[in-house]
Motif scaffolding. Structure first.
Motif, mmCIF file in Angstrom:
data_model
loop_
_atom_site.group_PDB
_atom_site.id
_atom_site.type_symbol
_atom_site.label_atom_id
_atom_site.label_comp_id
_atom_site.label_asym_id
_atom_site.label_seq_id
_atom_site.Cartn_x
_atom_site.Cartn_y
_atom_site.Cartn_z
ATOM 1 N N ARG A 55 1.593 10.690 8.729
ATOM 2 C CA ARG A 55 0.202 10.928 8.332
ATOM 3 C C ARG A 55 0.129 11.585 6.947
ATOM 4 N NH1 ARG A 55 -3.720 11.850 12.142
ATOM 5 N NH2 ARG A 55 -5.058 12.276 10.327
ATOM 6 N N LEU A 56 1.068 12.485 6.683
ATOM 7 C CA LEU A 56 1.110 13.126 5.372
ATOM 8 C C LEU A 56 1.443 12.094 4.297
ATOM 9 C CD1 LEU A 56 1.042 15.534 3.489
ATOM 10 C CD2 LEU A 56 3.363 16.125 4.219
ATOM 11 N N MET A 57 2.389 11.195 4.572
ATOM 12 C CA MET A 57 2.722 10.133 3.618
ATOM 13 C C MET A 57 1.524 9.224 3.402
ATOM 14 S SD MET A 57 4.760 8.534 1.559
ATOM 15 C CE MET A 57 6.534 8.330 1.680
ATOM 16 N N GLU A 58 0.811 8.913 4.472
ATOM 17 C CA GLU A 58 -0.378 8.074 4.350
ATOM 18 C C GLU A 58 -1.412 8.725 3.445
ATOM 19 O OE1 GLU A 58 -3.902 6.099 7.140
ATOM 20 O OE2 GLU A 58 -2.287 7.239 8.075
ATOM 21 N N ALA A 114 6.923 1.508 4.857
ATOM 22 C CA ALA A 114 5.722 0.837 5.366
ATOM 23 C C ALA A 114 5.989 -0.122 6.530
ATOM 24 C CB ALA A 114 5.001 0.107 4.229
ATOM 25 N N PRO A 115 7.075 -0.921 6.497
ATOM 26 C CA PRO A 115 7.277 -1.857 7.619
ATOM 27 C C PRO A 115 7.490 -1.182 8.966
ATOM 28 C CG PRO A 115 8.620 -2.480 5.715
ATOM 29 C CD PRO A 115 8.083 -1.114 5.434
ATOM 30 N N TYR A 116 7.805 0.112 8.965
ATOM 31 C CA TYR A 116 8.183 0.786 10.208
ATOM 32 C C TYR A 116 7.110 1.748 10.724
ATOM 33 C CZ TYR A 116 12.422 -1.018 8.166
ATOM 34 O OH TYR A 116 13.344 -1.844 7.572
ATOM 35 N N ALA A 117 6.005 1.856 10.011
ATOM 36 C CA ALA A 117 4.921 2.750 10.436
ATOM 37 C C ALA A 117 3.610 1.975 10.327
ATOM 38 C CB ALA A 117 4.881 4.001 9.562
ATOM 39 N N PRO A 118 2.924 1.722 11.443
ATOM 40 C CA PRO A 118 1.726 0.877 11.422
ATOM 41 C C PRO A 118 0.670 1.306 10.405
ATOM 42 C CG PRO A 118 2.409 1.283 13.677
ATOM 43 C CD PRO A 118 3.291 2.138 12.817
ATOM 44 N N ALA A 119 0.386 2.597 10.295
ATOM 45 C CA ALA A 119 -0.647 3.054 9.361
ATOM 46 C C ALA A 119 -0.222 2.790 7.919
ATOM 47 C CB ALA A 119 -0.939 4.540 9.567
ATOM 48 N N LEU A 120 1.049 3.041 7.608
ATOM 49 C CA LEU A 120 1.548 2.793 6.262
ATOM 50 C C LEU A 120 1.573 1.296 5.974
ATOM 51 C CD1 LEU A 120 4.540 5.310 5.984
ATOM 52 C CD2 LEU A 120 2.156 5.629 5.306
ATOM 53 N N ARG A 125 -0.533 -3.403 3.092
ATOM 54 C CA ARG A 125 -1.111 -4.756 3.077
ATOM 55 C C ARG A 125 -2.449 -4.764 2.347
ATOM 56 N NH1 ARG A 125 0.228 -4.627 8.479
ATOM 57 N NH2 ARG A 125 -1.993 -4.534 9.045
ATOM 58 N N ILE A 126 -3.275 -3.771 2.608
ATOM 59 C CA ILE A 126 -4.591 -3.705 1.963
ATOM 60 C C ILE A 126 -4.440 -3.590 0.457
ATOM 61 C CG2 ILE A 126 -6.643 -2.263 1.655
ATOM 62 C CD1 ILE A 126 -6.447 -1.608 4.662
ATOM 63 N N ASN A 127 -3.534 -2.720 0.022
ATOM 64 C CA ASN A 127 -3.339 -2.532 -1.416
ATOM 65 C C ASN A 127 -2.798 -3.793 -2.072
ATOM 66 O OD1 ASN A 127 -3.037 -0.942 -3.919
ATOM 67 N ND2 ASN A 127 -0.864 -1.234 -3.526
ATOM 68 N N ARG A 128 -1.793 -4.423 -1.455
ATOM 69 C CA ARG A 128 -1.221 -5.631 -2.041
ATOM 70 C C ARG A 128 -2.257 -6.746 -2.129
ATOM 71 N NH1 ARG A 128 3.278 -5.613 -4.876
ATOM 72 N NH2 ARG A 128 3.791 -7.721 -4.235
ATOM 73 N N ALA A 129 -3.061 -6.885 -1.084
ATOM 74 C CA ALA A 129 -4.091 -7.925 -1.079
ATOM 75 C C ALA A 129 -5.132 -7.661 -2.161
ATOM 76 C CB ALA A 129 -4.756 -7.994 0.290
#
Length: 199
Positions: A55-58, A114-120, A125-129
């Motif tokens: 959550r802190l990383m997010e 990111a691939p290992y944490a759903p929120a990340l 994905r949102i940022n890349r899109a």
């Protein structure tokens, strides 16, 4: 209102401490207690505000994305043409407020986790899109449709590569040089695309 302001200020301090700590020890290696110590706070306060390291990383990445958004909007405000807007979006990724050793390091570690944490993963994905959509929006007005995908992919891969190099390098990233190089690449791609259109 005053209480909310204090909370926001404290969140900012904790995010700054997280950036320094993650840059120094890595996301996998750093503990919440070490981040708290960097912030001059208790581990309990970190848990209170964020609950977990993910959550802190997010939250940290949301702040960095906010910095990117501010830099992009400032540059777009001075851009008059599709070409100018494309260059503005590219250069914003190397803004002085964003392209620093610690923030490059944290951003790369975000990508890795990111691939290992759903929120990340969702945030990634949102940022890349969003980046892809914005770049494509301008490129559609600048290059033939048949090369649009290739030019877009090249630009995004180049930006990612510069960030990776900056995160791994032994020298301090030169934001001005990075912007100049990115602009030169974009200009070259656009000129080559225009030549292919005329041939």
């Amino acid at each position: 209102m005053g209480r909310k302001r204090i909370r926001d200020i404290r969140n900012d301090e904790l995010v700054v401490a997280a950036i320094r700590s993650i840059h120094g020890k890595g996301f996998a290696g750093v503990t919440m207690a070490e981040i708290a110590r960097e912030a001059g706070a208790s581990a309990a306060s970190i848990n209170y505000y964020f609950g977990s390291k993910d959550r802190l990383m997010e939250e940290t990445m949301r702040r960095l994305l906010s910095v990117l958004k501010v830099a992009t909007l400032a540059r777009l405000a001075e851009a008059a043409t599709p070409r100018d807007r494309l260059i503005a979006m590219i250069e914003a990724n190397f803004d002085d407020t964003l392209f620093t050793p610690a923030q490059c390091s944290v951003w790369i570690q975000f990508w890795a986790n990111a691939p290992y944490a759903p929120a990340l993963s969702r945030l990634h994905r949102i940022n890349r899109a969003r980046v892809a959509s914005n770049i494509r929006g301008e490129l559609r007005q600048l290059v033939p449709e048949r090369v649009l995908d290739r030019v877009q992919t090249t630009i995004q891969a180049y930006m990612d590569g510069v960030w990776i190099e900056a995160a791994q390098g032994e020298t301090v990233p030169d934001a001005a040089a990075a912007r100049a190089d990115a602009r030169a690449l974009a200009e070259l791609l656009l000129d080559q695309s225009r030549q292919s259109l005329g041939s």
